[in-house]
Write a protein that holds these residues in place. Sequence first.
Motif, PDB file in Angstrom:
ATOM      1  N   LEU A   1       8.415  -2.576  10.332  1.00  0.00           N
ATOM      2  CA  LEU A   1       7.395  -2.417   9.297  1.00  0.00           C
ATOM      3  C   LEU A   1       6.143  -1.828   9.919  1.00  0.00           C
ATOM      4  CD1 LEU A   1       6.639  -2.911   6.315  1.00  0.00           C
ATOM      5  CD2 LEU A   1       5.761  -5.154   7.016  1.00  0.00           C
ATOM      6  N   ARG A   2       5.781  -0.641   9.496  1.00  0.00           N
ATOM      7  CA  ARG A   2       4.588   0.033  10.011  1.00  0.00           C
ATOM      8  C   ARG A   2       3.419  -0.227   9.080  1.00  0.00           C
ATOM      9  NH1 ARG A   2       6.953  -0.210  13.922  1.00  0.00           N
ATOM     10  NH2 ARG A   2       7.765   1.461  15.270  1.00  0.00           N
ATOM     11  N   ALA A   3       2.971  -1.460   9.063  1.00  0.00           N
ATOM     12  CA  ALA A   3       1.850  -1.857   8.204  1.00  0.00           C
ATOM     13  C   ALA A   3       1.374  -3.235   8.630  1.00  0.00           C
ATOM     14  CB  ALA A   3       2.261  -1.881   6.732  1.00  0.00           C
ATOM     15  N   GLN A   4       0.163  -3.571   8.209  1.00  0.00           N
ATOM     16  CA  GLN A   4      -0.384  -4.909   8.434  1.00  0.00           C
ATOM     17  C   GLN A   4       0.142  -5.839   7.361  1.00  0.00           C
ATOM     18  OE1 GLN A   4      -4.645  -4.751   8.524  1.00  0.00           O
ATOM     19  NE2 GLN A   4      -4.734  -3.210  10.148  1.00  0.00           N
ATOM     20  N   LEU A   5       0.735  -6.939   7.772  1.00  0.00           N
ATOM     21  CA  LEU A   5       1.236  -7.944   6.840  1.00  0.00           C
ATOM     22  C   LEU A   5       0.203  -9.056   6.745  1.00  0.00           C
ATOM     23  CD1 LEU A   5       3.627  -8.708   5.039  1.00  0.00           C
ATOM     24  CD2 LEU A   5       4.587  -9.970   6.966  1.00  0.00           C
ATOM     25  N   ILE A   6      -0.448  -9.156   5.590  1.00  0.00           N
ATOM     26  CA  ILE A   6      -1.537 -10.116   5.393  1.00  0.00           C
ATOM     27  C   ILE A   6      -1.096 -11.132   4.357  1.00  0.00           C
ATOM     28  CG2 ILE A   6      -3.947 -10.404   4.722  1.00  0.00           C
ATOM     29  CD1 ILE A   6      -4.440  -7.543   5.565  1.00  0.00           C
TER      30      ILE A   6
ATOM     31  N   GLY B   1       0.810  -1.202   0.000  1.00  0.00           N
ATOM     32  CA  GLY B   1       0.000   0.000   0.000  1.00  0.00           C
ATOM     33  C   GLY B   1       0.846   1.255   0.000  1.00  0.00           C
ATOM     34  N   SER B   2       0.213   2.371  -0.376  1.00  0.00           N
ATOM     35  CA  SER B   2       0.949   3.628  -0.518  1.00  0.00           C
ATOM     36  C   SER B   2       1.356   4.217   0.831  1.00  0.00           C
ATOM     37  CB  SER B   2       0.100   4.643  -1.284  1.00  0.00           C
ATOM     38  OG  SER B   2      -1.115   4.904  -0.603  1.00  0.00           O
ATOM     39  N   HIS B   3       0.722   3.817   1.931  1.00  0.00           N
ATOM     40  CA  HIS B   3       1.013   4.400   3.239  1.00  0.00           C
ATOM     41  C   HIS B   3       1.931   3.514   4.087  1.00  0.00           C
ATOM     42  CE1 HIS B   3      -1.713   7.866   3.020  1.00  0.00           C
ATOM     43  NE2 HIS B   3      -2.483   7.080   2.301  1.00  0.00           N
ATOM     44  N   VAL B   4       2.547   2.520   3.469  1.00  0.00           N
ATOM     45  CA  VAL B   4       3.459   1.648   4.198  1.00  0.00           C
ATOM     46  C   VAL B   4       4.739   2.412   4.508  1.00  0.00           C
ATOM     47  CG1 VAL B   4       4.803  -0.463   4.089  1.00  0.00           C
ATOM     48  CG2 VAL B   4       2.491  -0.423   3.162  1.00  0.00           C
ATOM     49  N   ARG B   5       5.163   2.395   5.763  1.00  0.00           N
ATOM     50  CA  ARG B   5       6.384   3.061   6.200  1.00  0.00           C
ATOM     51  C   ARG B   5       7.227   2.073   6.993  1.00  0.00           C
ATOM     52  NH1 ARG B   5       4.367   5.983   3.144  1.00  0.00           N
ATOM     53  NH2 ARG B   5       4.022   8.231   3.241  1.00  0.00           N
ATOM     54  N   VAL B   6       8.515   2.351   7.069  1.00  0.00           N
ATOM     55  CA  VAL B   6       9.418   1.541   7.873  1.00  0.00           C
ATOM     56  C   VAL B   6      10.249   2.462   8.741  1.00  0.00           C
ATOM     57  CG1 VAL B   6       9.557  -0.368   6.234  1.00  0.00           C
ATOM     58  CG2 VAL B   6      11.163   1.527   6.055  1.00  0.00           C
ATOM     59  N   THR B   7      10.625   1.951   9.899  1.00  0.00           N
ATOM     60  CA  THR B   7      11.546   2.656  10.784  1.00  0.00           C
ATOM     61  C   THR B   7      12.972   2.291  10.385  1.00  0.00           C
ATOM     62  OG1 THR B   7      11.401   0.843  12.376  1.00  0.00           O
ATOM     63  CG2 THR B   7       9.865   2.678  12.656  1.00  0.00           C
ATOM     64  N   PRO B   8      13.985   2.996  10.911  1.00  0.00           N
ATOM     65  CA  PRO B   8      15.366   2.694  10.519  1.00  0.00           C
ATOM     66  C   PRO B   8      15.709   1.216  10.685  1.00  0.00           C
ATOM     67  CG  PRO B   8      15.301   4.726  11.758  1.00  0.00           C
ATOM     68  CD  PRO B   8      13.919   4.156  11.816  1.00  0.00           C
ATOM     69  N   ALA B   9      16.175   0.598   9.611  1.00  0.00           N
ATOM     70  CA  ALA B   9      16.522  -0.828   9.637  1.00  0.00           C
ATOM     71  C   ALA B   9      17.531  -1.093   8.535  1.00  0.00           C
ATOM     72  CB  ALA B   9      15.280  -1.694   9.463  1.00  0.00           C
ATOM     73  N   ALA B  10      18.413  -2.040   8.772  1.00  0.00           N
ATOM     74  CA  ALA B  10      19.392  -2.478   7.784  1.00  0.00           C
ATOM     75  C   ALA B  10      19.048  -3.896   7.367  1.00  0.00           C
ATOM     76  CB  ALA B  10      20.806  -2.410   8.352  1.00  0.00           C
ATOM     77  N   VAL B  11      19.023  -4.143   6.056  1.00  0.00           N
ATOM     78  CA  VAL B  11      18.632  -5.445   5.525  1.00  0.00           C
ATOM     79  C   VAL B  11      19.749  -5.952   4.637  1.00  0.00           C
ATOM     80  CG1 VAL B  11      16.953  -6.701   4.146  1.00  0.00           C
ATOM     81  CG2 VAL B  11      16.199  -4.823   5.605  1.00  0.00           C
TER      82      VAL B  11
END
Length: 379
Positions: free
Chosen positions: A372-377, A278-288
Amino acid sequence: MNTAFSRRRSILVCALCALTVLAVAPSDVHAERVKDMSSVAGVRTNQLVGYGLVVGLDGTGDQTTQAPFTVQSILNMLAKFGVTIPPNVNPQLKNVAAVTVTAELQAFSKTGQTLDVTVASIGNANSLRGGALLMTPLRGADGEIYAIAQGSVVVSGFGVSGKDGSRVSVNVPSGGRIPNGATVEREVTTHFASDGFVLLNLNTPDFTTAARLTEAVDRTLGPGTARAIDAVTVRIQGPTDPSSRVAFIGALQDIEVEPGEAPARVIINSRTGTVVIGSHVRVTPAAVAHGSLSVTITERTDVSQPRPFSAGGTTVTTPRSEISVAPSGDARMFLFNAGVDLQEIVRAVNQVGAAPGDLVAILEALQQAGALRAQLIVI
């Protein structure tokens, strides 16, 4: 004097033209009509289903030895027409197929109107092409008969089989449709015109959309006309006269409302590997870090022979497996800053060449890390 009047008139005309352009120009706000985002409570379709027989097939019907219910149906039908089959006779029919017949009874359907029906084989018939459905009653969930279906079946698919068991099939020849194949025999009673209010049910539950719908209706029809009951239903005062009620709902459905924005969600289809962010998905500081291991297993066979002049020795073969593990691809690490949006997420994942399966693993790991600031479905 005339020059000043002409100048004022020109200014007035220009102003009116500007207002007209602003009125007809498309707005940047994405608004939807009420009829596209909601439905009127009580105005709904009803599912109908029936069991019937398709006859006139060219040897592609049910095999009676494996579908005994087809023979039983034929015997029952013939008995109603006064044809009696001896008990010890087992008809071997190849041009009859037992089918289910389904249809949708639209709201406010009247007696005598026609419906499209779908016919599907429930036995082992190879094809329904060229068949005709015999008179079949269609029942609702209450067990009452609401329509009668009959007519020639239109099949879009076909199949060809050989004597060696090979078969080529295009689409699904064991199902078809009958346009206008059912006639409505009973009307469904509704309470559409008996209540003094109209209930609108949103297609997508959302408190913001329900509140905005209430405000739009009050702004158009007057304060206090609408009241939001919950995230789905909005109750609107309306006339009880049937003719006035139809015009009232027609005007109500043309009102435009800006729906609320969808919540931040990530949808993962585990079967197809499709990922929708979705367009409103945000993440906090993270290294992948993204990288995979390539495991190679090589099977070889060694031959073991006895020493020369040895007594009792035999030649044997022994298997030998060689396993090597090495990183494949270009393993990289990328950093997500605070408040990264959808575009940045997609760009970062594409830079490392992550496949859909890898993307799913990355998103799940981000959720486990709380970044991950979103619902993972997962569906």
